[in-house]
Motif scaffolding. Structure first.
Motif, PDB file in Angstrom:
ATOM      1  N   ASN A  21       0.805  -1.228   0.000  1.00  0.00           N
ATOM      2  CA  ASN A  21       0.000   0.000   0.000  1.00  0.00           C
ATOM      3  C   ASN A  21       0.836   1.275   0.000  1.00  0.00           C
ATOM      4  OD1 ASN A  21      -2.400  -1.466   0.078  1.00  0.00           O
ATOM      5  ND2 ASN A  21      -2.262  -1.687   2.295  1.00  0.00           N
ATOM      6  N   THR A  22       2.140   1.145   0.242  1.00  0.00           N
ATOM      7  CA  THR A  22       3.044   2.296   0.200  1.00  0.00           C
ATOM      8  C   THR A  22       4.288   1.874  -0.566  1.00  0.00           C
ATOM      9  OG1 THR A  22       4.371   1.778   2.178  1.00  0.00           O
ATOM     10  CG2 THR A  22       2.275   2.970   2.533  1.00  0.00           C
ATOM     11  N   GLU A  59       9.966  10.154  -4.139  1.00  0.00           N
ATOM     12  CA  GLU A  59       8.913  11.069  -4.605  1.00  0.00           C
ATOM     13  C   GLU A  59       8.024  10.390  -5.639  1.00  0.00           C
ATOM     14  OE1 GLU A  59      10.868  14.621  -5.962  1.00  0.00           O
ATOM     15  OE2 GLU A  59      11.593  15.121  -3.943  1.00  0.00           O
ATOM     16  N   ASP A  62       5.913   7.731  -3.801  1.00  0.00           N
ATOM     17  CA  ASP A  62       4.856   8.383  -3.014  1.00  0.00           C
ATOM     18  C   ASP A  62       3.695   8.780  -3.916  1.00  0.00           C
ATOM     19  OD1 ASP A  62       6.286   8.073  -0.669  1.00  0.00           O
ATOM     20  OD2 ASP A  62       6.975  10.170  -0.598  1.00  0.00           O
ATOM     21  N   ASP A  63       4.011   9.320  -5.095  1.00  0.00           N
ATOM     22  CA  ASP A  63       2.971   9.715  -6.043  1.00  0.00           C
ATOM     23  C   ASP A  63       2.193   8.492  -6.531  1.00  0.00           C
ATOM     24  OD1 ASP A  63       1.470  11.300  -7.954  1.00  0.00           O
ATOM     25  OD2 ASP A  63       2.827  10.511  -9.477  1.00  0.00           O
ATOM     26  N   TYR A  65       1.872   5.449  -5.236  1.00  0.00           N
ATOM     27  CA  TYR A  65       1.110   4.741  -4.209  1.00  0.00           C
ATOM     28  C   TYR A  65       0.053   5.606  -3.531  1.00  0.00           C
ATOM     29  CZ  TYR A  65       3.711   0.532  -4.978  1.00  0.00           C
ATOM     30  OH  TYR A  65       4.222  -0.596  -5.567  1.00  0.00           O
ATOM     31  N   SER A  66      -0.022   6.885  -3.885  1.00  0.00           N
ATOM     32  CA  SER A  66      -1.106   7.735  -3.378  1.00  0.00           C
ATOM     33  C   SER A  66      -2.354   7.600  -4.246  1.00  0.00           C
ATOM     34  CB  SER A  66      -0.668   9.202  -3.339  1.00  0.00           C
ATOM     35  OG  SER A  66      -0.568   9.732  -4.655  1.00  0.00           O
ATOM     36  N   ARG A  67      -2.224   6.956  -5.389  1.00  0.00           N
ATOM     37  CA  ARG A  67      -3.341   6.797  -6.326  1.00  0.00           C
ATOM     38  C   ARG A  67      -4.201   5.589  -5.940  1.00  0.00           C
ATOM     39  NH1 ARG A  67       0.034   7.760 -11.937  1.00  0.00           N
ATOM     40  NH2 ARG A  67       1.091   9.634 -11.195  1.00  0.00           N
ATOM     41  N   ASP A  68      -5.464   5.647  -6.321  1.00  0.00           N
ATOM     42  CA  ASP A  68      -6.389   4.552  -6.026  1.00  0.00           C
ATOM     43  C   ASP A  68      -6.242   3.482  -7.108  1.00  0.00           C
ATOM     44  OD1 ASP A  68      -8.337   3.027  -4.893  1.00  0.00           O
ATOM     45  OD2 ASP A  68     -10.000   4.343  -5.424  1.00  0.00           O
TER      46      ASP A  68
END
Length: 121
Positions: A21-22, A59, A62-63, A65-68
C-alpha cells in the motif's frame, strides 16, 4: 519466487513492495545512488525521465502509491547481477497499466532500472 541464487536480492520482498500500500518496502530495495530511466508515451526513448537517488525515487513512489490503484508483480527473472520483471496495475475505474523493468543489481540492491510503461487511454 524467493531469494535469488547467489544473490541477496529477494524477489519476495520485491513482490511485497510492488503489491503493498506504500512505496516504503520497494524503496528499501534501491541503492542510495540508484538511477531509474522511465520510458512511456510522455517520456520517449530519446528523452526519458531520469530519476537520480533514493530521494527522487521516493517522490515517484509516493505519487504512485497515493493513487487509487492496485499493483501486481506478474513475473520476475534474475540472472547474475541483472533482473527483469513485469508489473500490472489497475485504477479503480478499470484503466490498466503494464510496466516492464530491466534492473542492474549491486550488493543486492537495485542500482539501475529501465522502466517501460504503457496504459489504457
Amino acid at each position: 519466487m524467493g531469494a535469488a541464487t547467489g544473490s541477496t536480492f529477494d524477489t519476495e520482498t520485491l513482490r511485497r513492495g510492488i503489491e503493498g500500500n506504500t512505496g516504503n518496502t520497494l524503496l528499501a530495495l534501491y541503492a542510495d545512488d540508484a538511477e531509474i530511466r522511465i520510458i512511456d508515451r510522455n517520456t520517449q526513448p530519446s528523452h526519458p525521465k531520469v530519476l537520480h537517488g533514493r530521494r527522487e525515487i521516493a517522490e515517484l513512489l509516493d505519487d504512485v502509491y497515493s493513487r487509487d490503484m492496485t499493483h501486481k508483480l506478474d513475473h520476475c527473472v534474475i540472472q547474475g547481477d541483472r533482473a527483469a520483471f513485469s508489473e500490472s496495475c489497475e485504477y479503480e475505474d478499470g484503466t490498466r497499466v503494464l510496466a516492464e523493468s530491466m534492473i542492474t543489481l549491486r550488493d543486492g540492491k537495485i542500482a539501475e532500472q529501465i522502466l517501460i510503461q504503457a496504459w489504457d487511454e
